[in-house]
Enzyme design. Sequence first.
Site, PDB file in Angstrom:
ATOM      1  N   HIS A   1       0.835  -1.214   0.000  1.00  0.00           N
ATOM      2  CA  HIS A   1       0.000   0.000   0.000  1.00  0.00           C
ATOM      3  C   HIS A   1       0.865   1.258   0.000  1.00  0.00           C
ATOM      4  CE1 HIS A   1      -3.793  -2.176   0.659  1.00  0.00           C
ATOM      5  NE2 HIS A   1      -3.095  -2.965   1.445  1.00  0.00           N
TER       6      HIS A   1
ATOM      7  N   TYR B   1      -0.022  -4.069  11.462  1.00  0.00           N
ATOM      8  CA  TYR B   1      -0.214  -2.703  10.992  1.00  0.00           C
ATOM      9  C   TYR B   1       0.378  -1.692  11.960  1.00  0.00           C
ATOM     10  CZ  TYR B   1      -2.957  -3.441   6.788  1.00  0.00           C
ATOM     11  OH  TYR B   1      -3.345  -3.766   5.520  1.00  0.00           O
TER      12      TYR B   1
ATOM     13  N   ASN C   1     -10.290  -3.107   1.775  1.00  0.00           N
ATOM     14  CA  ASN C   1      -9.906  -3.073   0.367  1.00  0.00           C
ATOM     15  C   ASN C   1     -11.131  -2.795  -0.490  1.00  0.00           C
ATOM     16  OD1 ASN C   1      -7.094  -3.631   0.539  1.00  0.00           O
ATOM     17  ND2 ASN C   1      -7.491  -5.812   0.783  1.00  0.00           N
TER      18      ASN C   1
END
Length: 485
Positions: free
Chosen positions: A54, A337, A127
């Site tokens: 990303h 993350y 997504n």
Amino acid sequence: MSQRVLTTESGAPVADNQNSATAGAGGPILLQDQHLLEKLARFNRERIPERVVHARGSGAYGYFEVTDDVTGFTRADFLSEVGRRTETFIRFSTVADSLGGADAVRDPRGFALKFYTNEGNYDLVGNNTPVFFIKDPVKFPDFIHSQKRDPFTGRQEPDNVWDFWANSPEATHQVTWLMGDRGIPASYRHMNGFGSHTYQWTNAAGEAFFVKYHFKTNQGVRSLSAEQAAEQVGKDANSHQTDLLQAIERGVNPSWTLYVQVMPTAEAADYRFNPFDVTKVWPHADHPLQRVGRLVLDRNPDNVFAEVEQAAFSPNNFVPGIGPSPDKMLQGRLFAYADAQRYRLGINHTQLPVNAPRAAVVDNYGRDGLHATRYGSRQDKNYEPNSYAGPAQTGAALASPLAVHGWTGTHEAPLHAKDDDFFQAGELYRLMSADEKDRLVANIAGGLSQVTRDDVIEKNLAHFHAADADYGKRVEEAVRALRED
């Protein structure tokens, strides 16, 4: 209007920003030129490590407005009242390419949304597809390595891409999505967004539900063919960024309607397939879409680096009434993350303006570290429990507890009656029109025919045959035709 004064980082006025200090008119530059050294040193450090995945993204601010009563399912305060608005920030992104890649490429798109609620920030990191390629996070680094640049050739290799998929049959559903018409969105405004994972909602009575998020674009879904995308990349590699920026600047504010699918937790154990498997969707006939509200984007960031590149999202940023599920991919992301942002931006990245809560007060015992800006008063203690009226726990869990049982160890996910890696891929294929099927087959064959190993091709063809006999037959014929040319 008076002229603003150029200063150094310490605030001292700069006398000359055109000429460096030298030993005489033609002499060497002096080490004492603080302004020059500071300016060059800062320039050398303007870039931070890009995201491994990303990396290339665009962002915008907006708001989320509740349009329907969902208090029967969740006690989340920002969803507690029809008409309630919450400030948001969204980051769209491609997945596999680097920061310097193009926008109009065949790749999933990130759809990461931050809600600045009065109970803290809630991050929903999804997504533009409702499913994913794998179901266990231990495979994620290998998956990404297979899709990114080969360490020897320095380019994305069809052999690597299709070899991983050949040995990961659960990817067949997502591959069908990716190679279909929605694999290259025309813009970020013209695509749907999904939470993808299963999450837990808990209401005020303590009743728990499993949910899936669906953001339906109000601009309509528009996509590009492979030929149109190649033309677009040649004209403007930043096409999605350009479109989003210009639309909002014109006042054409994009919006999405949020729906959820809701499953009572008691249904999960005996559902016909594993409801926590992110390679599968919940059929709408079983769990219809229920409207929640609308997301509107109405303001562009002032600085792309400060607000888009430094935006940090983590799926473990929950608020009361929302929590995780046993979805294994989600469980892995709860750690990965936040850890990625600690590496990229430092331990105090949550104090950056784009990441800091806006409607809630941060009050804890975290101290120090690089770029710390939150200190507390001189009377505040940095430990707990204490006798000085410091912040204390509430005792109220964010979400309901999940029952667990069995032996520790590495386990495959428990099988349900109709768990299968191929059925839903076949269902998706059978929903397509004749033209959509033609384009899907052509897109798959175009990539698979470039693979050099026959056994890898055969393994992939077996997956498409297992999904649907016609699907497999057509891909096989198309691959053979391209390889014979």
